[in-house]
Structures are given as C-alpha cells and as structure tokens.
Scaffold this motif. Structure first.
Motif, PDB file in Angstrom:
ATOM      1  N   SER A 266     -79.169  66.550  72.866  1.00 16.29           N
ATOM      2  CA  SER A 266     -78.834  66.408  74.286  1.00 16.29           C
ATOM      3  C   SER A 266     -78.886  64.960  74.764  1.00 16.29           C
ATOM      4  CB  SER A 266     -79.772  67.269  75.143  1.00 16.29           C
ATOM      5  OG  SER A 266     -81.123  66.846  75.009  1.00 16.29           O
ATOM      6  N   LEU A 267     -78.926  64.014  73.837  1.00 16.71           N
ATOM      7  CA  LEU A 267     -78.878  62.604  74.229  1.00 16.71           C
ATOM      8  C   LEU A 267     -77.495  62.256  74.774  1.00 16.71           C
ATOM      9  CD1 LEU A 267     -80.698  60.905  71.206  1.00 16.71           C
ATOM     10  CD2 LEU A 267     -81.529  61.017  73.564  1.00 16.71           C
ATOM     11  N   PRO A 268     -77.402  61.360  75.758  1.00 15.99           N
ATOM     12  CA  PRO A 268     -76.087  60.956  76.268  1.00 15.99           C
ATOM     13  C   PRO A 268     -75.310  60.177  75.214  1.00 15.99           C
ATOM     14  CG  PRO A 268     -77.814  59.564  77.182  1.00 15.99           C
ATOM     15  CD  PRO A 268     -78.508  60.670  76.445  1.00 15.99           C
ATOM     16  N   HIS A 269     -74.004  60.368  75.195  1.00 16.03           N
ATOM     17  CA  HIS A 269     -73.153  59.640  74.246  1.00 16.03           C
ATOM     18  C   HIS A 269     -72.800  58.283  74.844  1.00 16.03           C
ATOM     19  CE1 HIS A 269     -70.217  58.659  71.248  1.00 16.03           C
ATOM     20  NE2 HIS A 269     -69.267  58.572  72.168  1.00 16.03           N
ATOM     21  N   LEU A 270     -73.331  57.230  74.246  1.00 10.73           N
ATOM     22  CA  LEU A 270     -73.134  55.876  74.748  1.00 10.73           C
ATOM     23  C   LEU A 270     -72.106  55.169  73.872  1.00 10.73           C
ATOM     24  CD1 LEU A 270     -76.902  55.102  75.383  1.00 10.73           C
ATOM     25  CD2 LEU A 270     -75.176  55.691  77.097  1.00 10.73           C
ATOM     26  N   SER A 271     -70.869  55.180  74.324  1.00 13.75           N
ATOM     27  CA  SER A 271     -69.777  54.564  73.572  1.00 13.75           C
ATOM     28  C   SER A 271     -69.843  53.049  73.680  1.00 13.75           C
ATOM     29  CB  SER A 271     -68.432  55.060  74.109  1.00 13.75           C
ATOM     30  OG  SER A 271     -68.240  54.578  75.434  1.00 13.75           O
ATOM     31  N   LEU A 272     -69.077  52.376  72.863  1.00 17.06           N
ATOM     32  CA  LEU A 272     -69.013  50.915  72.936  1.00 17.06           C
ATOM     33  C   LEU A 272     -68.464  50.451  74.280  1.00 17.06           C
ATOM     34  CD1 LEU A 272     -67.840  50.062  69.324  1.00 17.06           C
ATOM     35  CD2 LEU A 272     -69.896  49.177  70.439  1.00 17.06           C
ATOM     36  N   SER A 273     -67.550  51.206  74.839  1.00 14.11           N
ATOM     37  CA  SER A 273     -67.011  50.861  76.150  1.00 14.11           C
ATOM     38  C   SER A 273     -68.099  50.919  77.221  1.00 14.11           C
ATOM     39  CB  SER A 273     -65.857  51.798  76.505  1.00 14.11           C
ATOM     40  OG  SER A 273     -65.301  51.466  77.758  1.00 14.11           O
TER      41      SER A 273
ATOM     42  N   ASP B 172     -77.340  58.089  84.697  1.00 18.77           N
ATOM     43  CA  ASP B 172     -78.785  57.875  84.838  1.00 18.77           C
ATOM     44  C   ASP B 172     -79.328  56.979  83.734  1.00 18.77           C
ATOM     45  OD1 ASP B 172     -79.136  59.255  87.176  1.00 18.77           O
ATOM     46  OD2 ASP B 172     -79.890  61.088  86.248  1.00 18.77           O
ATOM     47  N   ALA B 173     -78.785  57.115  82.536  1.00 15.59           N
ATOM     48  CA  ALA B 173     -79.216  56.251  81.434  1.00 15.59           C
ATOM     49  C   ALA B 173     -78.934  54.789  81.764  1.00 15.59           C
ATOM     50  CB  ALA B 173     -78.501  56.653  80.146  1.00 15.59           C
ATOM     51  N   ILE B 174     -77.749  54.518  82.305  1.00 14.64           N
ATOM     52  CA  ILE B 174     -77.392  53.152  82.675  1.00 14.64           C
ATOM     53  C   ILE B 174     -78.254  52.662  83.833  1.00 14.64           C
ATOM     54  CG2 ILE B 174     -75.540  51.680  83.549  1.00 14.64           C
ATOM     55  CD1 ILE B 174     -75.211  52.677  80.617  1.00 14.64           C
ATOM     56  N   ARG B 175     -78.444  53.521  84.841  1.00  9.84           N
ATOM     57  CA  ARG B 175     -79.221  53.119  86.016  1.00  9.84           C
ATOM     58  C   ARG B 175     -80.649  52.761  85.651  1.00  9.84           C
ATOM     59  NH1 ARG B 175     -82.233  55.739  90.234  1.00  9.84           N
ATOM     60  NH2 ARG B 175     -81.978  57.788  89.249  1.00  9.84           N
ATOM     61  N   TRP B 176     -81.298  53.604  84.836  1.00 12.14           N
ATOM     62  CA  TRP B 176     -82.687  53.325  84.472  1.00 12.14           C
ATOM     63  C   TRP B 176     -82.796  52.144  83.515  1.00 12.14           C
ATOM     64  CZ3 TRP B 176     -86.761  54.515  87.063  1.00 12.14           C
ATOM     65  CH2 TRP B 176     -86.754  55.633  87.885  1.00 12.14           C
ATOM     66  N   ALA B 177     -81.791  51.945  82.674  1.00 10.92           N
ATOM     67  CA  ALA B 177     -81.804  50.772  81.796  1.00 10.92           C
ATOM     68  C   ALA B 177     -81.742  49.487  82.622  1.00 10.92           C
ATOM     69  CB  ALA B 177     -80.643  50.832  80.817  1.00 10.92           C
TER      70      ALA B 177
ATOM     71  N   PRO C 142     -79.802  51.634  72.462  1.00 11.25           N
ATOM     72  CA  PRO C 142     -79.324  52.996  72.740  1.00 11.25           C
ATOM     73  C   PRO C 142     -80.164  54.039  72.009  1.00 11.25           C
ATOM     74  CG  PRO C 142     -77.489  51.523  72.200  1.00 11.25           C
ATOM     75  CD  PRO C 142     -78.754  50.779  71.882  1.00 11.25           C
ATOM     76  N   ALA C 143     -80.536  55.104  72.722  1.00 11.03           N
ATOM     77  CA  ALA C 143     -81.284  56.196  72.096  1.00 11.03           C
ATOM     78  C   ALA C 143     -80.463  56.777  70.957  1.00 11.03           C
ATOM     79  CB  ALA C 143     -81.598  57.274  73.126  1.00 11.03           C
ATOM     80  N   ARG C 144     -81.087  56.931  69.792  1.00  6.24           N
ATOM     81  CA  ARG C 144     -80.367  57.299  68.577  1.00  6.24           C
ATOM     82  C   ARG C 144     -80.520  58.774  68.244  1.00  6.24           C
ATOM     83  NH1 ARG C 144     -83.375  53.092  66.658  1.00  6.24           N
ATOM     84  NH2 ARG C 144     -84.374  54.395  65.074  1.00  6.24           N
ATOM     85  N   GLN C 145     -79.441  59.367  67.803  1.00  6.33           N
ATOM     86  CA  GLN C 145     -79.499  60.712  67.238  1.00  6.33           C
ATOM     87  C   GLN C 145     -80.350  60.664  65.977  1.00  6.33           C
ATOM     88  OE1 GLN C 145     -78.100  63.566  68.257  1.00  6.33           O
ATOM     89  NE2 GLN C 145     -76.861  62.836  69.970  1.00  6.33           N
ATOM     90  N   GLY C 146     -81.150  61.692  65.777  1.00 16.11           N
ATOM     91  CA  GLY C 146     -81.913  61.769  64.543  1.00 16.11           C
ATOM     92  C   GLY C 146     -83.110  60.861  64.504  1.00 16.11           C
ATOM     93  N   ALA C 147     -83.506  60.279  65.634  1.00 18.08           N
ATOM     94  CA  ALA C 147     -84.711  59.465  65.653  1.00 18.08           C
ATOM     95  C   ALA C 147     -85.917  60.394  65.797  1.00 18.08           C
ATOM     96  CB  ALA C 147     -84.637  58.443  66.783  1.00 18.08           C
TER      97      ALA C 147
ATOM     98  N   VAL D 248     -82.179  53.009  76.031  1.00 22.54           N
ATOM     99  CA  VAL D 248     -81.107  53.427  76.932  1.00 22.54           C
ATOM    100  C   VAL D 248     -80.821  54.902  76.666  1.00 22.54           C
ATOM    101  CG1 VAL D 248     -78.758  52.994  77.753  1.00 22.54           C
ATOM    102  CG2 VAL D 248     -80.127  51.106  76.813  1.00 22.54           C
ATOM    103  N   GLY D 249     -81.189  55.749  77.622  1.00 23.73           N
ATOM    104  CA  GLY D 249     -80.943  57.180  77.473  1.00 23.73           C
ATOM    105  C   GLY D 249     -82.148  57.945  76.971  1.00 23.73           C
ATOM    106  N   ALA D 250     -82.111  59.255  77.197  1.00 21.92           N
ATOM    107  CA  ALA D 250     -83.148  60.182  76.749  1.00 21.92           C
ATOM    108  C   ALA D 250     -82.538  61.578  76.759  1.00 21.92           C
ATOM    109  CB  ALA D 250     -84.363  60.115  77.682  1.00 21.92           C
ATOM    110  N   PRO D 251     -83.164  62.536  76.081  1.00 25.19           N
ATOM    111  CA  PRO D 251     -82.622  63.898  76.094  1.00 25.19           C
ATOM    112  C   PRO D 251     -82.422  64.425  77.519  1.00 25.19           C
ATOM    113  CG  PRO D 251     -84.308  63.698  74.411  1.00 25.19           C
ATOM    114  CD  PRO D 251     -84.335  62.420  75.182  1.00 25.19           C
ATOM    115  N   ASP D 252     -81.293  65.091  77.721  1.00 27.05           N
ATOM    116  CA  ASP D 252     -80.943  65.709  79.003  1.00 27.05           C
ATOM    117  C   ASP D 252     -80.728  64.694  80.118  1.00 27.05           C
ATOM    118  OD1 ASP D 252     -81.143  68.363  77.948  1.00 27.05           O
ATOM    119  OD2 ASP D 252     -83.329  68.217  78.131  1.00 27.05           O
ATOM    120  N   MET D 253     -80.519  63.438  79.774  1.00 25.71           N
ATOM    121  CA  MET D 253     -80.238  62.411  80.778  1.00 25.71           C
ATOM    122  C   MET D 253     -78.743  62.135  80.779  1.00 25.71           C
ATOM    123  SD  MET D 253     -81.838  58.535  81.143  1.00 25.71           S
ATOM    124  CE  MET D 253     -83.447  59.095  81.745  1.00 25.71           C
TER     125      MET D 253
END
Length: 289
Positions: A226-233, A189-194, A213-218, A180-185
């Motif tokens: 530039s990964l999207p911030h995917l909160s628990l909400s 768009d992350a939700i839509r493509w997921a 969810p795409a992870r920081q530091g992976a 879920v998510g990618a850099p500059d997404m």
C-alpha cells in the motif's frame, strides 16, 4: 555469513556542495561497513540484513576501511556507513577510533551515521582525533508525529532538535535522511509531509537533506503493497519544490531503486536530468520531465 574483515560494499560517487552561493560537485568515497545490528530496529528499515548479531573485534572495521580505500580513487570526502550507528560501541569499538581517524584525515570531510540518543560522549572522543570536518547523518525520517512513533524510531522531533543544536554548538555538521511515503499514504500526503520535514530539517541547520522514497520490500512487511507509487516525474516535482526551502541546504533524492536499463526511454531521460539537477542543485528543464 558476512565477513568482519570485508566491507559490505564501497563506491566512488559525486554529490553537491553549496558554498557561499556556489554549487560544486565533490568526489566522495563511500564505504559500507559490516557491523552489528542496530539496536533501534525501525519498522521500515531493511538494513539489518547487512549486519551481524555479534560485535566486530577490535581492528576489523579498520581492516574493512583499508580494503576499500586500497581499491578506491582519491576523493575529497569519505562516508563511513555501518547500517546503524557509528557511535554504538557494540558496532564499532572505540579502540578503533585512532586508526580510523588516521585514515580519514586525508579527507576534508568525514560523514558517518548515528541516532540522536546513542553515544554522545563518543562523538567528542572521535571528533578530537580528526583534522577533517565531521558530519553526522541522522534519520529524522519525518515530522509526522504518528508516523514517527509508528515506525519505532525511539526518538521524538524534540530529541532530534536537541541533537541538532548540540551538534551545531560543537562544530559538527548535520545531514538528514527523510523518508517519502508510508503505507496507506496518498501521493499528495507523501509529498506534503516530505516538504514539511525538509523545511524542519533546514531550520535545524541541516547542511544536506536526503529524500528517500519508501521502498517496496523494505521493512514494512505486508503493508508495503500500500505504499504510494512515486514515479520519476513525481520525484522531479518534489525535488524542485524542495529546492525552494533553503538556499543553504543541499537537496538530494535517493534514486538507487531506478535502474536505467529497466526504464522506458522517457523515464531514462527523466533519470538523467534529475541526476544532473541534483548534482548542480538547479531546477529541471520542463521538457525533460
């Protein structure tokens, strides 16, 4: 230096299972095997840090499994994840199949991970030794064509579809990992493509779809900032929308990055509710998110 006589980790957990309209919580033992580095080398993957450059000797993977099972409680299912491909002979020798199958036959279901283009003949060799149901977890990641190519997955959506069909023809169940998510997404768009990817996986017969969810530091390198911030909400909303895709596929979201003790009280509540909702495969109470 990682030790080929010991697994990276092991744990006991529960996950949902849908059977004729009824959802049950299943006890699962998961063993993370020490293995050779995956030859695919996806750009966003950081699992290589848990692998070695040489191949394990015959018997090493069996010793790792025995070490873990001696310390784990009884369970109905077992997962054997080796940071790559179970049917890569350089990572797990075929000479170990008999002994591994023997350990697995105390379980109802055996779940391993593999790439669609690796070791198809060895699938059947291992499958024929099992009394348990075999399930293979496949990292489809996304149906976004440019992103799938960009991350270096070394497969197309067509490769995945053909693999899913082949597995179905041979009585092997399909589990799918989606990112879920990618850099500059953007988040939208992350939700839509997921959701588009989950819908495609369900149409291909996925019994379980895991949204990660795409992870920081992976493995994204400097682009991870530039990964999207995917909160628990946001992830709770994604889960509820994904539940509507299929009444046969189980939907889960990887929550390992969220540590309850590090969260504010509202997010602690969201984490508990989302974890329970995933296990029960039901929508989340609105006041919990």
């Amino acid at each position: 230096m990682l030790d080929y006589s010991r697994p990276i980790d092991f744990l006991s957990e529960q996950e949902p299972y849908r059977d004729r309209g009824v959802t049950k919580a299943i006890d699962v033992n998961t063993v993370f095997l020490t293995a050779r580095r995956c030859p695919v080398g996806c750009n966003m993957c950081d699992l290589h840090q848990f692998t070695r450059e040489d191949s394990p000797p015959v018997g090493a993977s069996v010793e790792q499994i025995d070490f873990a099972l001696d310390r784990l409680p009884p369970a109905s299912w077992i997962k054997l994840y080796n940071s790559g491909n179970f049917f890569d002979a350089a990572s797990l020798p075929t000479a170990d199949y008999d002994a591994i199958a023997n350990r697995c036959n105390r379980y109802d279901r055996v779940i391993v991970e593999n790439h669609p283009r690796i070791g198809r003949g060895r699938h059947i060799e291992f499958f024929d030794k099992l009394d348990a149901r075999l399930e293979i977890a496949v990292g489809l990641e996304t149906v976004h064509p440019r992103l799938l190519s960009k991350i270096g997955k070394q497969m197309t959506r067509g490769d995945f579809d053909r693999y899913a069909k082949w597995m179905s023809q041979h009585g092997i169940d399909l589990r799918v990992f989606l990112i879920v998510g990618a850099p500059d997404m953007s988040i939208s768009d992350a939700i839509r493509w997921a959701l588009l990817s989950a819908r495609h996986a369900a149409r291909q017969g996925a019994r379980h779809i895991s949204l990660i969810p795409a992870r920081q530091g992976a493995g994204w390198g400097n682009a991870s900032i530039s990964l999207p911030h995917l909160s628990l909400s946001i992830l709770s909303e994604l889960f509820e929308q994904a539940l509507e895709i299929s009444d046969r596929s189980c939907i889960s979201i990887d929550l390992w990055e969220f540590k309850e003790e590090e969260l504010l009280p509202d997010d602690q509540n969201r984490l508990r509710w989302l974890s329970e909702a995933i296990l029960k495969q039901r929508t989340i109470m609105q006041d919990a998110v």
